[in-house]
Design an enzyme around this catalytic site. Structure first.
Site, PDB file in Angstrom:
ATOM      1  N   SER A 146      69.514  12.410  46.344  1.00 27.10           N
ATOM      2  CA  SER A 146      68.874  11.547  45.333  1.00 27.10           C
ATOM      3  C   SER A 146      68.408  12.362  44.127  1.00 27.10           C
ATOM      4  CB  SER A 146      67.693  10.789  45.940  1.00 27.10           C
ATOM      5  OG  SER A 146      68.091   9.956  46.994  1.00 27.10           O
TER       6      SER A 146
ATOM      7  N   TYR B 177      75.117   6.227  58.597  1.00 32.52           N
ATOM      8  CA  TYR B 177      75.433   5.602  57.314  1.00 32.52           C
ATOM      9  C   TYR B 177      76.297   4.362  57.525  1.00 32.52           C
ATOM     10  CZ  TYR B 177      73.754   9.642  54.589  1.00 32.52           C
ATOM     11  OH  TYR B 177      72.988  10.625  54.005  1.00 32.52           O
TER      12      TYR B 177
END
Length: 285
Positions: A197, A45
């Site tokens: 998500s 990330y």
């Protein structure tokens, strides 16, 4: 319903946003004060920088490491400064090196959960079992999970070493897990189902998947249930009876608090199927 959520960090550093150490510290402290204690990270990330940001922020927050549950992921080689091509690597040397680097960046001596980030096309289950067992016995990792594994691959690895979950992409606009047995498998094994998500691509202006009819129905249900759109979208995922644990990726703490109210909202079965049909664009068979 007691909210079972994980705070995601994928958006803490990206092409359009970069939290400062101070902003990250405030976000961690705000979550802690609301008893939101689980954080989801990954080695890659922020182009391999978010773990270090989190580690600095956690140190600055004054919160004891033992009061939080930290998970991170490894196994994706992201092209850029470190790698020439996107690939997967679940070799022993890569996983061990990745874990040691994550521990250094997070300023901790153990991970609550280590996820294998993707199903390596060259996966060697025996080597992976040996690697994860070694990490467990060393005390560096308490538990293990995987992300986006097929039902067969999840079963194969889970039979060798217990897995907490298969972290999957699941939402009203990304619903394939309903039809490929992924959710059924996790439910049957009594595993928690972490979903990332959870709002899907509903707010993506460039997406062709979000139909006007779906928007109209969601707006109508927002009025019916006196809830905002985020809450309707999350409530849709939470109705699935397989210990759904959404990863909330917003960096806006007020939005996170509002999203958690979805746990107090129960959609009717008819409305749940109405939303699914609108998202798919066709009736169920």
């Amino acid at each position: 319903m007691k909210p079972q959520v994980v705070i995601g960090t994928m958006q803490w550093k990206n092409n359009t946003k970069c939290l400062s150490v101070e902003e990250a510290t405030d976000l961690i402290k705000n979550c802690y004060n609301e008893n939101l204690l689980k954080f989801d990270l990954a080695d890659m990330y922020g182009n391999y920088t978010t773990e270090d940001l989190f580690g600095q922020a956690l140190s600055k927050s004054g919160i004891k490491r033992s009061n939080l549950k930290l998970s991170t992921k490894c196994g994706i080689l992201s092209p850029g400064t470190k790698y020439k091509v996107k690939a997967y690597d679940t070799s022993k040397i890569h996983i061990i090196n990745s874990v040691n680097n994550s521990l250094k960046n997070l300023k901790t001596d153990y991970l609550d959960v280590l996820f294998i980030h993707r199903q390596d096309l060259l996966i060697n289950f025996e080597e992976l079992e040996s690697t994860l067992t070694e990490l467990k016995l060393s005390g560096k990792v308490k538990n293990f999970g995987v992300c986006n594994f097929s039902t067969y691959a999840f079963e194969a690895l889970n039979n060798k070493i217990p897995l907490l979950t298969n972290q999957i992409n699941f939402s009203l606009t990304q619903y394939k897990a309903l039809f490929n047995d992924t959710l059924f498998q996790l439910g049957n094994l009594n595993k928690k189902t972490q979903i990332y998500s959870p709002l899907g691509n509903y707010f993506d202006k460039n997406s062709n998947d979000t139909r006007e009819n779906l928007k109209n129905i969601i707006n109508s249900l927002s009025e019916k249930y006196n809830a905002d759109i985020d809450q309707i979208l999350l409530a849709w995922t939470l109705k699935v009876p397989y210990k759904i644990t959404p990863i909330l990726g917003s960096t806006n703490f007020q939005r996170i608090k509002e999203q958690i109210n979805a746990f107090n909202l129960t959609l009717s079965t008819e409305d749940w199927y109405l939303l699914l049909e609108a998202s798919r664009g066709v009736e169920l068979e």
